[in-house]
Write a protein that holds these residues in place. Sequence first.
Motif: not given
Length: 132
Positions: A49-52, A77-80, A114-117
């Motif tokens: 999953x990525x916030x982007x 668990x592959x998250x930034x 930035x917007x995704x986070x």
Amino acid sequence: MGLKDFNWEYSYKTSQVRAPGEPAVDILREFYVPLLQRIVRYDRVAGFFRSSSLALASRGMTSFVNRDGKMRLIAGVDMTPKDVQAIINGQHAILESHLEQELTGKEQWPEEAERGVELLSWMVAHGHLEIK
């Protein structure tokens, strides 16, 4: 417009191509945005999953959140580190201003990151996203 009122395809195969290098399906615009614009609950298991991805689907997310939509996500668990920090911040109901103070180097992030986070943290903080 509800789920039944939309002209859904039988399947969305992202592995197929129309022409060399051109995907047969724009999964974001043809499936996820219309789906998010029509639902109030979304449960998903994702290998990563990525916030982007939230930022990319923001048009659908706006409708989803405006209808008090709830999302539950189980992600690998592959998250930034930025995404993990955003989830932690959201779970503690820390608003965007505190997120900006706590996450260093934000001024160097690409705009979509930035917007995704920020969207990720906001959705968690306001009860629209539960992530495990």
